[in-house]
Motif scaffolding. Sequence first.
Motif, PDB file in Angstrom:
ATOM      1  N   GLU A 212     -13.211  29.611  33.071  1.00 41.48           N
ATOM      2  CA  GLU A 212     -14.559  29.415  33.499  1.00 41.48           C
ATOM      3  C   GLU A 212     -15.551  29.731  32.388  1.00 41.48           C
ATOM      4  O   GLU A 212     -16.233  29.220  31.787  1.00 41.48           O
ATOM      5  CB  GLU A 212     -15.111  29.539  34.803  1.00 41.48           C
ATOM      6  N   VAL A 213     -15.376  31.061  32.158  1.00 39.50           N
ATOM      7  CA  VAL A 213     -16.307  31.776  31.207  1.00 39.50           C
ATOM      8  C   VAL A 213     -16.161  31.247  29.607  1.00 39.50           C
ATOM      9  O   VAL A 213     -16.932  30.781  29.000  1.00 39.50           O
ATOM     10  CB  VAL A 213     -16.520  33.264  31.321  1.00 39.50           C
ATOM     11  N   LEU A 214     -14.869  31.589  29.364  1.00 43.04           N
ATOM     12  CA  LEU A 214     -14.226  31.356  27.889  1.00 43.04           C
ATOM     13  C   LEU A 214     -14.316  29.966  27.533  1.00 43.04           C
ATOM     14  O   LEU A 214     -14.604  29.737  26.231  1.00 43.04           O
ATOM     15  CB  LEU A 214     -13.072  32.089  27.631  1.00 43.04           C
ATOM     16  N   SER A 215     -14.149  29.193  28.326  1.00 41.29           N
ATOM     17  CA  SER A 215     -14.054  27.582  27.982  1.00 41.29           C
ATOM     18  C   SER A 215     -15.283  27.042  27.818  1.00 41.29           C
ATOM     19  O   SER A 215     -15.518  25.964  27.344  1.00 41.29           O
ATOM     20  CB  SER A 215     -13.100  26.892  29.129  1.00 41.29           C
ATOM     21  N   CYS A 216     -16.398  27.610  28.375  1.00 42.93           N
ATOM     22  CA  CYS A 216     -17.812  27.103  28.341  1.00 42.93           C
ATOM     23  C   CYS A 216     -18.476  27.825  27.233  1.00 42.93           C
ATOM     24  O   CYS A 216     -19.790  27.173  26.803  1.00 42.93           O
ATOM     25  CB  CYS A 216     -18.357  27.255  29.696  1.00 42.93           C
TER      26      CYS A 216
END
Length: 453
Positions: A212-216
């Motif tokens: 959720e964090v690194l893909s955004c």
Amino acid sequence: MDEKEISWLGVDFNRIDSGISESIPVTYSPQSAKELEAEMKRLRLELKQTMDMYSSACKQAISAKNQAEQIRQWKLEEDRKVEVVRMSQEAALAIAEKEKAIAKAAMEAAEEARRRAEQEAQRRKDAEEKARAEAEEKERALSTLAQNDTRYRRYTIEEIEMATEKFSPSNKIGEGGYGPVYKGHLDHTPVAIKILRPDAAQGMKQFNQEIEVLSCIRHPHMVLLLGACPEHGCLVYEYLDNGSLEDRLFRKNNSKPIPWNKRFEISAEIATALLFLHQNKPEPIVHRDLKPSNILVDRNYVSKISDVGLARLVPPSVANSVTQSYMTSAAGTFCYIDPEYQQSGILTTKSDIYSLGIMLLQIITGKPPMGLAHLVRKAVEKGRFEEVLDPVITDWPVEEALSYAKLALQCAQLSKKDRPILATEILPELNRLSRLELPPQNDQFSSSSDDNL
């Protein structure tokens, strides 16, 4: 009564009788002799009566004495019996008190056993609910990730196995909290692949959170997520040649020491990436697990923050620490976790500042985190700061390093209100230190850094 019984009273009646006889004159007439004899008989009779009365009185006295002795003996016996009864009563009371104490202890033990049974039942209930929640979380995560998500590249388990030579031990480069990390090649590119262990149910939350964090987000000092295999819990990252900052600070595999100027640059890079997380829109991101092992460095010693599985989105007002986010349980790593957050469960961006402070102290001392803030603070107070600097570096700019250490100590204050602000106080100072003029011998570090593994 015989004469012996009478004699103990101190009276000798024979002497009395003889005395009476002796007191009568020898010369007397026949008539007077008869009168005298009559008188003697009368006196003897009176004496006999007196003696009988006296004997009777003595017998009564002896009887009274015997009765008195019997009464005394009876009283002694009664006193003994009373004492026996009293002692029996006291013994009975003591036994009763002991039995009462035993009964009380038994009741308390029964109550404690009941309380423990209730606690154990509650713990089992909580564990079951937690396991059920984790299972539901895993199912939701897999369901969500199974959908067409264009934010990251999806890899099959066959591709992951081929890239790691079926998870060959020779390709293993580390061990994370929830599984091993392997080096591999995907799409002709070196990658790091983190594998979630099947039994790490809690790790699924972090797995989902990392995606959720690194893909955004994209930032030059945040590790790049290349893809994932959600069905088998695999995350694919860019591969950074020099591994973790922790390994390099402690010179794992006899790697070359990091020069002081590179340490200052790495510190500024970490602070820059951290500020990027804290200024994320619409909600700031708190990393919650900043430490040297979660900082990766590439072949040129450019640093990148990794492992954002514990990161949390918090309300925007938390960024200035005015409003706070309450977490039911604190997360992080011992020695790096904010003590105020650990005690209260209240999470703010200042919680990351504490972790940053401990990590900055490690960067210049090369020492473990346990008690490090106290050690450096005492050295500064006693004017012996140079003694705590990493001795493998011989050309420390001591005054600048002291300024750096004081800033780190401020970050590691126990109360978050005493910690400096990242954007206006910490980062400007770290940027200033990172731009210091480099000594000539440090120019060779970048070109030879490939040999540091």
